[in-house]
Enzyme design. Sequence first.
Site, PDB file in Angstrom:
ATOM      1  N   CYS A 133       0.820  -1.217   0.000  1.00  0.00           N
ATOM      2  CA  CYS A 133       0.000   0.000   0.000  1.00  0.00           C
ATOM      3  C   CYS A 133       0.850   1.261   0.000  1.00  0.00           C
ATOM      4  CB  CYS A 133      -0.943   0.006   1.193  1.00  0.00           C
ATOM      5  SG  CYS A 133      -2.210  -1.246   1.041  1.00  0.00           S
ATOM      6  N   HIS A 134       1.747   1.377   0.966  1.00  0.00           N
ATOM      7  CA  HIS A 134       2.509   2.614   1.067  1.00  0.00           C
ATOM      8  C   HIS A 134       4.000   2.357   1.266  1.00  0.00           C
ATOM      9  CE1 HIS A 134      -1.665   3.289   2.358  1.00  0.00           C
ATOM     10  NE2 HIS A 134      -1.571   4.262   1.514  1.00  0.00           N
ATOM     11  N   GLY A 135       4.433   1.124   0.949  1.00  0.00           N
ATOM     12  CA  GLY A 135       5.860   0.849   0.890  1.00  0.00           C
ATOM     13  C   GLY A 135       6.601   0.742   2.206  1.00  0.00           C
TER      14      GLY A 135
ATOM     15  N   TYR B 294      -4.595  11.871  -1.501  1.00  0.00           N
ATOM     16  CA  TYR B 294      -3.908  10.599  -1.259  1.00  0.00           C
ATOM     17  C   TYR B 294      -2.414  10.753  -1.548  1.00  0.00           C
ATOM     18  CZ  TYR B 294      -3.421   5.497  -1.222  1.00  0.00           C
ATOM     19  OH  TYR B 294      -3.076   4.212  -0.923  1.00  0.00           O
TER      20      TYR B 294
END
Lengths: 169, 420
Positions: A133-135, B294
């Site tokens: 998702c966000h590393g 986002y």
Amino acid sequence: MSEKKTKRRDFLFTATTAVGAVGAAAVVWPMIDQMNPDASVKALASTEVDVSSLTPGNTLTVLWRGKPVFIRRRTQEEIDEARSVKMEDLIHPEKDEDRAKNPEWLVMLGVCTHLGCVPLNDKGDYNGWFCPCHGSHYDTSGRIRKGPAPWNMEVPKYEFVDANTIKIG
Amino acid sequence: MSDHDYRPKSKVGQWFNDRLPLLTLANHLTDYPTPKNLNYWWTFGGILTFCLITQIVTGLTLAMHYIAHADMAFESVEHIMRDVNYGWLIRYIHANGASMFFLAVYIHIFRSLFYGSYKSPREIIWILGIIIYLLMMAAAFMGYVLPWGQMSFWGATVITNLFSAIPLVGEGIVTWLWGGYSVDNPTLTRFFTLHYLIPFLILGLVVLHIWALHVPGNNNPVGIDIKKPSKDTVPFHPYIVIKDGFALLMFMIVFAFFVFYAPNILGHADNYIEANPMVTPAHIVPEWYLLPFYAILRSVPDKLLGVVAMLSAILILAVLPWLDTSKIRSAVFRPLYKQFYWILVADVLILGYVGAMPAEGLYLLIARVATAYYFLHFLVILPVLGFKEKTLPVPLSITEPVLGGSPNLAAARNKESKIE
């Protein structure tokens, strides 16, 4: 005399407001608390898992309280790698000895501590887990090494019921 | 405004209006003096009202067939698509309607930014608009969760986990939001309830938004105060009604294109896979209209600061009337602001693009630069520009540049003589 009357009024106002506030809070609290986990959700406390089929270097994922739990049977290399890390290199310092009492078995919530995604196995810069998702990168002990996640993946309460069965919760 | 003088013609009308002055209100709305130079960027208020009503009507009909339960939600949506008469049409209108709603609201917001519609005396209209925008995002997010597909489930997980960034009480708040230890049935049922409620809250705020608008009246492309009613205004009906109606028709062509020819192009294929708490999709992205925020969230490498940056990016808009120090409203007379305006538009589009890409390498770098610029625009450029910028001379009325007496007098006369 007028001063005395004003004081009586003030007392009545204060007392009424106070009783009103307590009453309002007493009504509001059940409305808020009804959203917390209910008795049936809390009742799903523990799960028993048969791990006899798990070979070293593989991971089993089971569902506990709606969340995935990783059960990793680690290879000797992975254990050595996890135990040789210096504490000062860690974002959230925890000894591998404390995270995996039995070094071969690593049991932890498969939930990234950033925003709750499920990290992928055998991925990332530290041969452990990688959250797509966000590393966030986790090492072979499930400790956060790089990325936005603030903590290591959580180790739940668990025990070996016998040689082949783990009870989570 | 001549509201107070209004008296219905018929006796029955007078009798009713004396008891409930609805006819006075109707008269106010038809006669409402509007600047005569409003361009098509001003038609999006009407278009947005149409969008809200469309979402409420299609939403009510979908709710007659949808089942808010973790075991049945996904199937009930497929049931709507396959079995319910015209269910596919109603659902595609509702799903694409959300995108159309955001498309229109972004144009509406950027119109305000260009023409300075948020400035005194219209701050309350603007703040009400920002609250509506926040509620729209909440409604859209919860609506996206209801089909209970993979993107629904993991979108809900990621967004609710944003609250876990709050120190001390964060985890407790997330458990409270979920009604359990993960996103599950209790989460779905409460999201359905709130998704049903929010449009009606928006409706109430829209009434306040329009009420607040009708106190000072519309801003206009020249951005000057005008006398109402005067030579500079036309009555709302029929002039603006016709113009809004034509723009709405054009908008509905775009809307219909998506509904009938590309109903899934704005969605994500993963949401046609039923929710699975064991597997996160390889690449989670929110709907297109949330992508810039986002990108800001992901560009900050710290959990709490990322969430703070994302929320600030939205909330900073609420104080915009006080960050922009320029007295001149319209960008037409602000040569420097006009350039920074278009840079901001490009910056937000870039943020949207990198928000859809993986957060690594060059994309991450671009996201960080664009995030920094976004805040720079509002916190540094706008306040400084108000003092430094040399603005162009502003006409005294809308008709003045045409009839003479303005700095462009010679040009206006030339034009007139040519016409003669």
